[in-house]
Structures are given as structure tokens and as C-alpha cells.
Design a protein around this motif. Sequence first.
Motif, PDB file in Angstrom:
ATOM      1  N   ARG A 109       9.200  -6.219   1.715  1.00 16.64           N
ATOM      2  CA  ARG A 109       9.735  -5.779   0.521  1.00 16.64           C
ATOM      3  C   ARG A 109      10.058  -6.676  -0.125  1.00 16.64           C
ATOM      4  O   ARG A 109      10.149  -6.392  -1.341  1.00 16.64           O
ATOM      5  N   GLU A 113       4.579  -2.261  15.706  1.00 16.43           N
ATOM      6  CA  GLU A 113       5.124  -1.146  14.444  1.00 16.43           C
ATOM      7  C   GLU A 113       5.547  -2.499  13.576  1.00 16.43           C
ATOM      8  O   GLU A 113       5.086  -2.608  12.154  1.00 16.43           O
ATOM      9  N   LYS A 120       2.183  -3.480  11.439  1.00 13.21           N
ATOM     10  CA  LYS A 120       1.115  -3.114  10.431  1.00 13.21           C
ATOM     11  C   LYS A 120       2.217  -3.044   9.247  1.00 13.21           C
ATOM     12  O   LYS A 120       1.124  -2.970   7.880  1.00 13.21           O
ATOM     13  N   GLN A 121       3.398  -3.315   9.091  1.00 11.43           N
ATOM     14  CA  GLN A 121       4.539  -3.115   8.276  1.00 11.43           C
ATOM     15  C   GLN A 121       3.698  -4.757   7.201  1.00 11.43           C
ATOM     16  O   GLN A 121       3.790  -4.808   6.155  1.00 11.43           O
ATOM     17  N   GLU A 122       4.195  -5.058   7.795  1.00 10.31           N
ATOM     18  CA  GLU A 122       3.046  -7.062   7.330  1.00 10.31           C
ATOM     19  C   GLU A 122       2.487  -7.127   6.859  1.00 10.31           C
ATOM     20  O   GLU A 122       2.179  -7.114   5.797  1.00 10.31           O
ATOM     21  N   VAL A 123       0.872  -6.398   7.471  1.00 15.02           N
ATOM     22  CA  VAL A 123      -0.049  -6.347   6.447  1.00 15.02           C
ATOM     23  C   VAL A 123      -0.444  -5.581   5.379  1.00 15.02           C
ATOM     24  O   VAL A 123      -0.530  -5.223   4.361  1.00 15.02           O
ATOM     25  N   TYR A 124       0.067  -4.691   5.888  1.00 13.50           N
ATOM     26  CA  TYR A 124       0.973  -3.599   4.166  1.00 13.50           C
ATOM     27  C   TYR A 124       1.255  -4.392   3.428  1.00 13.50           C
ATOM     28  O   TYR A 124       1.114  -4.306   1.875  1.00 13.50           O
ATOM     29  N   TYR A 125       2.293  -5.328   3.165  1.00 18.70           N
ATOM     30  CA  TYR A 125       2.560  -6.095   2.962  1.00 18.70           C
ATOM     31  C   TYR A 125       2.070  -7.408   2.348  1.00 18.70           C
ATOM     32  O   TYR A 125       2.320  -7.909   1.464  1.00 18.70           O
ATOM     33  N   ASP A 132      -1.150  -6.901   2.118  1.00 19.29           N
ATOM     34  CA  ASP A 132      -1.737  -6.863   1.130  1.00 19.29           C
ATOM     35  C   ASP A 132      -1.608  -6.598  -0.069  1.00 19.29           C
ATOM     36  O   ASP A 132      -1.849  -7.219  -1.698  1.00 19.29           O
ATOM     37  N   GLU A 133      -0.075  -6.260  -0.469  1.00 17.91           N
ATOM     38  CA  GLU A 133       0.443  -5.577  -1.006  1.00 17.91           C
ATOM     39  C   GLU A 133       0.994  -7.367  -2.367  1.00 17.91           C
ATOM     40  O   GLU A 133       0.945  -7.680  -3.478  1.00 17.91           O
TER      41      GLU A 133
END
Length: 309
Positions: free
Chosen positions: A220, A260, A263-268, A270-271
Motif C-alpha cells: 500500500r 496470505e 493474496k495481498q500482493e495479487v490485490y495490490y 491489480d491496483e
Amino acid sequence: MAEIIFFGGKGGVGKTSCSSAFSLEKSKCKKVLLISTDPAHSTSDLFNMKIGSEITKIKDNLFGLEIDPEKESNAYIEGIKNNMHRIISPIIMDEMNQQLDAARISPGAHESALFDKMVEIILNEYENYDFIIFDTAPTGHTIRLLSLPEMLEGWINTLLKKRRKTLALKAMVDRIKGIDKEDDPVVQILKQRQKKLNQARALMMDEKNLSFYFVLNAERLPIEETKKAVKLLKQYKIPVKGLVINRLLPEHPEESFWIEKKKQEVYYLDEIHTSFQLEKMYKIPLFETDMHENSIQKMSNYFNETPEY
Ligand SMILES: Nc1ncnc2c1ncn2[C@@H]1O[C@H](COP(=O)(O)OP(=O)(O)O)[C@@H](O)[C@H]1O
Ligand SMILES: [Mg+2]
């Protein structure tokens, strides 16, 4: 004529590693000058050799240079003092010294000396290299640096005004009429600086010459900082060409902790893809070891434009 590339980003995201690896990759077929402006100077550590304040050969086609902002600003002011010493009377010299010492500690003095040095190198060397690559200090500092032409313009104008005023007073005291203020050596030096600044600005505004790469991690805070920085650079009309997303986790981790994290990394990630539409996007994995001569070789493969992996 060299393409000038700045690597920026938050502290610790991998600017030094990525700019070095990028330089290494480019040096396979082009001539590259890698310049570190971060006083921490880790390019020397990374290549395991002393890269100093003179251009030093790292390997075939790859040259390095480390600029120390504080040293530069001191040398710069001392240089002016020495020059002045020869041509100015001791009384005026005293006053000049005071003005110069004030300038040394005034906001932006280090940056302006660093900027001066960078412009000097760019102007002297851009015919000699295909790439001039800057490994910069953390973001805020670098952007301030690139916004300097505007800030410095004001600074030089103030110094010029002050100097002209001093000269006018002196002329009154000496009852000298019609003295040509523009012949004054201090005015000359300041005007020379103004000229250099304009050259630098012309160079920086041309996106064929200069571009910016941001290094970040898929987290983030680096994303937020990069968004702000890209916006700011836009205001200064400095083109941001690409991103280097560093330290990506393996695709399929096995332990639940890393699953876990991934997962967070994939989310970021994407962002990052939706927030930045830039020409280039390099993705670099997290390596087992930290960066040294061998791992930097491995990292450099990821900057290959036609990757084989
Ligand atoms: N992809 C990577 N894999 C493993 N370690 C890395 C990677 N990128 C950077 N590092 C390590 O992270 C630390 C910070 O990197 P560095 O390039 O010095 O960052 P910066 O210049 O942005 O402060 C260093 O110890 C470096 O070896
Ligand atoms: Mg660094």
C-alpha cells in the motif's frame, strides 16, 4: 545523445539494485553511465568496488560515478569564494563571504549544488554515452531536485538583485558614475548559472531525453507514494515512462503465511495495473539472497526487452 533515466521511489524498495541491474542489462550492447546521488552510495557496495567522485569503469561499457550532495555544495561555494578572492577587495570579500555562507545553509543549497553537478555531467557527457542513469535518493528529495530549476531561478534572481544593490551602493560611496554592473564578476557568475539552468530546463522538458522510472513493491505505502510522485512530476511536465515492481513473491507459495501474503500482493498488483497506465512495466521477483555482484546479474535479465524466461 544519451537517454537520461531517473530511478525514483521510496527508501528501501530497490532503487539502487534495480537501477544497477537495468544499467548492467543495457551495457550488454550500449554504453552506460550509472550515477548515484544518494549519499548512502550503495553502488560501490553492490559492485564490490570503489566507485568514486570521478567516472570509474565498472566493466566493459558500464561506468559509475557517485555524487555526494554535501561535498558538492561545499566545493561549489568554496570554488566561488576562491574565484572572488582574486578579484575583489577584502572588505567586499567579507560581505560576499557572509552572503555565500548564508547561501550554503539556505534551504535547497545541497540540492542546488547537486543539481548543478548533475547538469554539468549531463551537459559534458551526453554525447559520450547511450544511457545516463541516475540512482536517486528517496522520492521527496528527488522530486524537489527536479523542481529545482524553478526554485533556483528565484534564488539566483534574489542573489543577483542583492549584488546589484550592493554595487549601486558602492558606486554611490565611491562617487563613481555610470559603473557597468553587468561587468561585475559575481553578476557574471550568477548569470552563467542562469544560463546553465535554462539549458537544464530545456533538456528536462524534452521527453525524448529524460524519463522517470519508479521502483515500488506491491504494497500500500509505496503505491500511494508513487501515485503522488507521478502526479507531481506531471505538474513539472516530467514524463514517467515506467514502473519496476520489485520483490514479487513466488507464484505458488506453499505455507499459509506466504499464501496470505501472495493474496495481498495479487490485490495490490491489480491496483497498480489500474492506477498506472505507463509505457513500461518490469516485474522482478524476490531473490533468495540480497543483492550482490551475482544476484544483480540475475536481476538484470528481467530488464531484457525480449525476455527468454
Ligand atoms: N528483488 C530483490 N530480492 C531480494 N533482495 C532485494 C531485491 N531488491 C532489493 N533487495 C535488497 O533490499 C535492500 C534494499 O535495496 P536497495 O536497492 O538498496 O533499495 P533502495 O536503493 O531503494 O534503498 C538491499 O539489501 C537489497 O539487497
Ligand atoms: Mg539506494
